[in-house]
Design an enzyme around this catalytic site. Sequence first.
Site, PDB file in Angstrom:
ATOM      1  N   ALA A  76       0.827  -1.204   0.000  1.00 12.23           N
ATOM      2  CA  ALA A  76       0.000   0.000   0.000  1.00 12.23           C
ATOM      3  C   ALA A  76       0.864   1.256   0.000  1.00 12.23           C
ATOM      4  O   ALA A  76       1.980   1.271   0.520  1.00 12.23           O
ATOM      5  CB  ALA A  76      -0.912   0.003   1.223  1.00 12.23           C
ATOM      6  N   GLY A 121       0.850  -5.604   0.691  1.00 14.28           N
ATOM      7  CA  GLY A 121      -0.111  -5.741  -0.383  1.00 14.28           C
ATOM      8  C   GLY A 121       0.501  -6.221  -1.680  1.00 14.28           C
ATOM      9  O   GLY A 121      -0.176  -6.830  -2.513  1.00 14.28           O
ATOM     10  N   GLU A 124       0.514  -9.841  -1.349  1.00 11.03           N
ATOM     11  CA  GLU A 124      -0.877 -10.301  -1.422  1.00 11.03           C
ATOM     12  C   GLU A 124      -1.370 -10.360  -2.862  1.00 11.03           C
ATOM     13  O   GLU A 124      -2.147 -11.253  -3.219  1.00 11.03           O
ATOM     14  CB  GLU A 124      -1.762  -9.403  -0.568  1.00 11.03           C
ATOM     15  CG  GLU A 124      -1.551  -9.643   0.923  1.00 11.03           C
ATOM     16  CD  GLU A 124      -2.296  -8.655   1.789  1.00 11.03           C
ATOM     17  OE1 GLU A 124      -3.081  -9.094   2.642  1.00 11.03           O
ATOM     18  OE2 GLU A 124      -2.102  -7.425   1.617  1.00 11.03           O
ATOM     19  N   GLU A 144       2.641  -6.068   7.823  1.00 13.13           N
ATOM     20  CA  GLU A 144       1.643  -5.077   8.223  1.00 13.13           C
ATOM     21  C   GLU A 144       1.570  -4.835   9.723  1.00 13.13           C
ATOM     22  O   GLU A 144       1.331  -3.695  10.164  1.00 13.13           O
ATOM     23  CB  GLU A 144       0.254  -5.489   7.691  1.00 13.13           C
ATOM     24  CG  GLU A 144       0.052  -5.255   6.214  1.00 13.13           C
ATOM     25  CD  GLU A 144       0.491  -6.401   5.336  1.00 13.13           C
ATOM     26  OE1 GLU A 144       0.138  -6.437   4.152  1.00 13.13           O
ATOM     27  OE2 GLU A 144       1.221  -7.297   5.852  1.00 13.13           O
TER      28      GLU A 144
END
Length: 270
Positions: A76, A121, A124, A144
């Site tokens: 992110a 992310g 992910e 995270e």
Amino acid sequence: MTVTSEQRFGEFVVVRRHEGQDHVAELVLDRPKAMNAVSTDMARSIAAACEALGADRDVRATVLTSSHERAFCVGADLKERNSFSDADLVRQRPTARAAYTGVLELPMPVIAAVHGFALGGGFELALACDVIVADTTAVVGLPEVSVGVIPGGGGTQLLPRRVGAARAAELVFSARRVEAAEARELGLVDELVEAGRDREEALALGGRIAANSPVGLRAAKKALRLGQGLDLRAGLEVEDAAWRSVAFSGDRAEGVAAFNEKRRPDWPGE
């Protein structure tokens, strides 16, 4: 590899097709100035690109790549997030989720080509793919909790499906980064290739996959995904439903005919 067509989704995402790979799409993360950090605009573009790819029956395999030399995706965009109010974060959440679920729900096989950093992310997005090809420079992880959140792009659900609950817990709770060799050993990535060859090898794998029946590929992926987590009896029912969806298809008829006639199939895709 010669690009035959290119479609841009917003500023940061490109879908390319290549000469000699008519049924393979390359989905490129293209925000190199930020190491592909996923901003709101980029998330929106990923979702839009995936929607278009999912509707394209000509695509039999998709390869997720990066235009940055040293990173697949660093997760992110925390610089953007730092400016958010709580209300901004709530409003942005559906947009962020749509990017990850867009990749996850692509109906055809999807391969991630990972080099350099694939963190948070970014990892992910790779986990949302069916196969991860990584080169020896890859560094993956879900850090995270080190910044006060949790993996929110599917990581807490996809990682244990790959490596088991206890191993996933250790990786998430420790927030540690895992280098390529250990990542392959733990099953965080599926294939490990020489530095600089992840994209080439992933596209080659995509080409091999795309030689097969598009109807069969989509049905097989659906059965694999829907059967995860079910008991064996329920999983076999999922498989049977997927079999019935292809058993009377034009692809099945063509596949059997081509086998008996000792020729390459010309898949009707229906």
